[in-house]
Design a protein around this motif. Structure first.
Motif, PDB file in Angstrom:
ATOM      1  N   ILE A 225       8.879  28.325   4.595  1.00  0.00           N
ATOM      2  CA  ILE A 225      10.119  27.541   4.619  1.00  0.00           C
ATOM      3  C   ILE A 225       9.971  26.369   5.577  1.00  0.00           C
ATOM      4  N   HIS A 226      10.357  25.190   5.122  1.00  0.00           N
ATOM      5  CA  HIS A 226      10.398  24.027   6.004  1.00  0.00           C
ATOM      6  C   HIS A 226      11.829  23.489   5.994  1.00  0.00           C
ATOM      7  N   ILE A 227      12.395  23.308   7.202  1.00  0.00           N
ATOM      8  CA  ILE A 227      13.793  22.867   7.283  1.00  0.00           C
ATOM      9  C   ILE A 227      13.860  21.389   7.651  1.00  0.00           C
ATOM     10  N   GLU A 228      14.570  20.629   6.846  1.00  0.00           N
ATOM     11  CA  GLU A 228      14.854  19.221   7.171  1.00  0.00           C
ATOM     12  C   GLU A 228      16.301  19.158   7.643  1.00  0.00           C
ATOM     13  N   ILE A 229      16.510  18.828   8.942  1.00  0.00           N
ATOM     14  CA  ILE A 229      17.871  18.846   9.477  1.00  0.00           C
ATOM     15  C   ILE A 229      18.522  17.458   9.406  1.00  0.00           C
ATOM     16  N   LEU A 230      19.839  17.443   9.596  1.00  0.00           N
ATOM     17  CA  LEU A 230      20.622  16.206   9.678  1.00  0.00           C
ATOM     18  C   LEU A 230      20.358  15.254   8.517  1.00  0.00           C
ATOM     19  N   CYS A 231      20.266  15.807   7.317  1.00  0.00           N
ATOM     20  CA  CYS A 231      20.029  14.929   6.170  1.00  0.00           C
ATOM     21  C   CYS A 231      20.730  15.465   4.925  1.00  0.00           C
ATOM     22  N   GLU A 232      20.911  14.590   3.971  1.00  0.00           N
ATOM     23  CA  GLU A 232      21.472  14.970   2.682  1.00  0.00           C
ATOM     24  C   GLU A 232      20.599  14.387   1.583  1.00  0.00           C
ATOM     25  N   VAL A 233      20.897  14.750   0.341  1.00  0.00           N
ATOM     26  CA  VAL A 233      20.125  14.206  -0.778  1.00  0.00           C
ATOM     27  C   VAL A 233      20.680  12.829  -1.123  1.00  0.00           C
ATOM     28  N   LYS A 234      19.799  11.831  -1.089  1.00  0.00           N
ATOM     29  CA  LYS A 234      20.212  10.464  -1.409  1.00  0.00           C
ATOM     30  C   LYS A 234      20.112  10.244  -2.916  1.00  0.00           C
ATOM     31  N   LYS A 235      18.985  10.706  -3.484  1.00  0.00           N
ATOM     32  CA  LYS A 235      18.760  10.459  -4.911  1.00  0.00           C
ATOM     33  C   LYS A 235      17.807  11.493  -5.481  1.00  0.00           C
ATOM     34  N   ILE A 236      17.944  11.768  -6.760  1.00  0.00           N
ATOM     35  CA  ILE A 236      16.989  12.642  -7.444  1.00  0.00           C
ATOM     36  C   ILE A 236      16.259  11.808  -8.490  1.00  0.00           C
ATOM     37  N   HIS A 237      14.923  11.833  -8.454  1.00  0.00           N
ATOM     38  CA  HIS A 237      14.124  11.029  -9.383  1.00  0.00           C
ATOM     39  C   HIS A 237      13.405  11.933 -10.370  1.00  0.00           C
ATOM     40  N   SER A 238      13.363  11.528 -11.632  1.00  0.00           N
ATOM     41  CA  SER A 238      12.515  12.240 -12.597  1.00  0.00           C
ATOM     42  C   SER A 238      11.065  11.873 -12.276  1.00  0.00           C
ATOM     43  N   GLN A 239      10.124  12.597 -12.871  1.00  0.00           N
ATOM     44  CA  GLN A 239       8.715  12.318 -12.623  1.00  0.00           C
ATOM     45  C   GLN A 239       8.381  10.862 -12.978  1.00  0.00           C
ATOM     46  N   GLN A 240       8.920  10.431 -14.112  1.00  0.00           N
ATOM     47  CA  GLN A 240       8.685   9.069 -14.595  1.00  0.00           C
ATOM     48  C   GLN A 240       9.215   8.030 -13.596  1.00  0.00           C
ATOM     49  N   GLU A 241      10.441   8.251 -13.138  1.00  0.00           N
ATOM     50  CA  GLU A 241      11.062   7.318 -12.173  1.00  0.00           C
ATOM     51  C   GLU A 241      10.267   7.268 -10.877  1.00  0.00           C
ATOM     52  N   PHE A 242       9.766   8.445 -10.469  1.00  0.00           N
ATOM     53  CA  PHE A 242       9.014   8.506  -9.216  1.00  0.00           C
ATOM     54  C   PHE A 242       7.719   7.697  -9.318  1.00  0.00           C
ATOM     55  N   ILE A 243       7.039   7.829 -10.452  1.00  0.00           N
ATOM     56  CA  ILE A 243       5.791   7.082 -10.646  1.00  0.00           C
ATOM     57  C   ILE A 243       6.072   5.573 -10.560  1.00  0.00           C
ATOM     58  N   GLN A 244       7.164   5.145 -11.173  1.00  0.00           N
ATOM     59  CA  GLN A 244       7.529   3.721 -11.157  1.00  0.00           C
ATOM     60  C   GLN A 244       7.925   3.242  -9.751  1.00  0.00           C
ATOM     61  N   LEU A 245       8.457   4.152  -8.937  1.00  0.00           N
ATOM     62  CA  LEU A 245       8.868   3.795  -7.574  1.00  0.00           C
ATOM     63  C   LEU A 245       7.692   3.350  -6.706  1.00  0.00           C
ATOM     64  N   GLN A 246       6.512   3.922  -7.013  1.00  0.00           N
ATOM     65  CA  GLN A 246       5.288   3.687  -6.225  1.00  0.00           C
ATOM     66  C   GLN A 246       5.505   4.029  -4.739  1.00  0.00           C
ATOM     67  N   GLN A 247       6.220   5.140  -4.524  1.00  0.00           N
ATOM     68  CA  GLN A 247       6.434   5.645  -3.167  1.00  0.00           C
ATOM     69  C   GLN A 247       5.526   6.850  -2.946  1.00  0.00           C
ATOM     70  N   THR A 248       5.430   7.286  -1.690  1.00  0.00           N
ATOM     71  CA  THR A 248       4.618   8.471  -1.384  1.00  0.00           C
ATOM     72  C   THR A 248       5.533   9.678  -1.222  1.00  0.00           C
ATOM     73  N   SER A 249       5.173  10.773  -1.875  1.00  0.00           N
ATOM     74  CA  SER A 249       5.920  12.014  -1.609  1.00  0.00           C
ATOM     75  C   SER A 249       5.072  12.866  -0.669  1.00  0.00           C
ATOM     76  N   LEU A 250       5.744  13.858  -0.036  1.00  0.00           N
ATOM     77  CA  LEU A 250       5.078  14.622   1.014  1.00  0.00           C
ATOM     78  C   LEU A 250       4.667  16.011   0.550  1.00  0.00           C
ATOM     79  N   ALA A 251       3.516  16.441   1.034  1.00  0.00           N
ATOM     80  CA  ALA A 251       3.080  17.816   0.797  1.00  0.00           C
ATOM     81  C   ALA A 251       3.893  18.725   1.719  1.00  0.00           C
TER      82      ALA A 251
END
Length: 470
Positions: A225-251
């Motif tokens: 379990i990894h806890i991310e505190i003091l945050c909320e969900v800003k946006k949910i991206h589909s796989q396709q949208e994420f690829i187009q974003l050209q952002q880095t996701s975290l392991a």
């Protein structure tokens, strides 16, 4: 059953009814019970004047004293009690990757999805989120909470610290035996549910809803379990949208190290308000509930509380004649006792339902009735991370402002005791573990005795506090 000759109709969208079993009055205000699903025919057999209608409500016409059901039925009432509960606040409606957990069906859908999952994101910090992250095995869990510490609904940061080691430790092989039996409709497993059925309301889950569910992912470890505190969900991206974003996701972050870029391509991506993006198989939205008032509002001028519930007075009466409400759907609009507050929990739903029935009966016979004793003191007993948890009164100093002090006693891995004091009087308490202090503290909160003379000794483990105050 006070009125054996009166016709009583129970309209329910679910084919099963929830029955309270193994009820135990632990103390004056604390109670423990199980919630069982039973076929509604049992109720009809027991009480011949009760008729159960399996259909959702389409419309209420309060001026005509009539209820219309989805299956075309029409029923006239003399008195009506609305007990339609609440539904989950989903972070994003209509997204197939976002699951809410509210009823037996959604819990089973969750179990099915989890069996194929390697990583999920859990959003929310109440009771269901707490139980969920503890119960899940073999699957990475990213837990996003908007608060500084886990379990904000029930605990302060100190209690959260006490519980955290249990999250990372391996779980006992044998879960504590569950006393609840599950009843499912015969053949309901085999039938494919129509796609549109997901937004229909099933019956709400019982207090230990995860018992008997296999909450295992695809991997071979216990907790991750990894806890991310003091945050909320800003946006949910589909796989396709994420690829187009050209952002880095975290392991999944390794202990004590910064998270590295993720090599895996996931079905769905969650962007948090702290700027981090995690890929996962699906998202669990456990961000609380909203009163399920929608079917009853059209054309009826109900007074609505700030939290969206139907306002009820101290006799559980709504603002419309002949209509009562109880449980999650209602908002207690009477002047509460200084150590009671409303929380949408099973215990309060049971108390309100029972008391509303008494109020309806008293109104019919013209008797007067006092507010039930269960509304004198907020009291709830539950289990988190296999610890017994008792919360009493203003356990998080709710509404006390800065004018209070806290006293703590903590034995790591064993017990956590916190009391909330104001002007020398006990106003609330949190008890985690087998403390045996609940009855004593309940009495001290109810009788508002001045405890200033005891000072710190109130929680001294070498002094048997029960001897003083029983």
């Amino acid at each position: 059953m006070d009125f054996p000759s009166e016709d009583i109709i129970l309209v329910t969208a679910s084919p099963v009814i929830k029955a309270v079993t193994n009820f135990k009055q632990v103390s004056k205000t604390l109670e423990e019970f199980d919630v069982e699903e039973q076929p509604s025919s049992l109720l009809e057999q027991r009480y011949p004047n009760i008729k159960v209608i399996h259909s959702a409500v389409k419309q209420l016409k309060s001026d005509e004293h009539k209820i219309f059901t989805e299956d075309g039925g029409e029923y006239t009432y003399e008195k009506l009690c609305l007990c339609a509960g609440a539904k989950p606040k989903l972070i994003f409606e209509g997204n197939p990757y976002v699951l809410g957990i509210r009823d037996t069906d959604s819990a089973q859908a969750f179990q099915k999805n989890l069996a194929r999952a390697e990583r999920i994101v859990v959003v929310g910090n109440g009771g269901i989120a707490l139980e969920l992250v503890y119960e899940i095995e073999g699957c990475e869990v990213i837990w996003a909470i908007k608060d500084k510490a886990i379990g904000n609904t029930f605990f302060d940061a100190g209690a959260a610290e006490f519980l955290i080691p249990k999250l990372t430790a391996g779980k006992q092989e044998t879960p504590i035996e569950c006393k609840r039996t599950k009843y499912t409709m015969e053949g309901s497993e085999k039938k494919e549910r129509p796609a549109a059925a997901s937004d229909k309301l099933g019956s709400a889950l019982g207090p230990d809803w995860h018992e008997g569910l296999q909450l295992k992912g695809t991997k071979e470890f216990s907790h991750k379990i990894h806890i991310e505190i003091l945050c909320e969900v800003k946006k949910i991206h589909s796989q396709q949208e994420f690829i187009q974003l050209q952002q880095t996701s975290l392991a999944f972050p390794k202990e004590g190290k910064n998270a590295e870029p993720d090599e895996v391509l996931w079905p769905v991506y969650v962007e948090l308000t702290n700027g981090k993006i995690y890929g996962c198989n699906f998202i669990v939205s456990a961000t609380g509930v909203v009163p399920n008032v929608k079917p009853f509002l059209d054309g009826n001028n109900f007074a609505i509380g700030e939290d969206g519930g139907l306002k009820v007075d101290k006799h559980m009466h709504t603002s419309l004649p002949g209509i009562y409400a109880a449980g999650d759907i209602c908002t207690a609009a009477w002047e509460p006792s200084s150590v009671w507050h409303q929380m949408r929990l099973w215990t309060q739903a049971r108390q309100m339902g029972w008391y509303a029935a008494k109020c309806m009966a008293a109104d019919t016979t013209g008797e007067s009735i006092d507010l039930d004793f269960s509304f004198e003191l907020f009291a709830h007993v539950t289990k988190f991370f296999n610890y017994k948890v008792v919360v009493l009164g203003k356990f998080n100093a709710q509404g006390l402002g800065l004018d209070h002090e806290l006293m703590l006693r903590c034995t790591k891995g064993q017990e956590y005791v916190k009391v909330v004091m104001q002007n020398g009087r006990m106003m609330g308490a949190v008890l985690i573990g087998e403390t045996d202090l609940e009855e004593t503290f309940e009495n001290l909160i109810l009788n508002q005795m001045d405890l200033s003379a005891y000072g710190e000794d109130l929680l001294n483990p070498d002094i048997d506090i029960e001897d003083y105050f029983d």
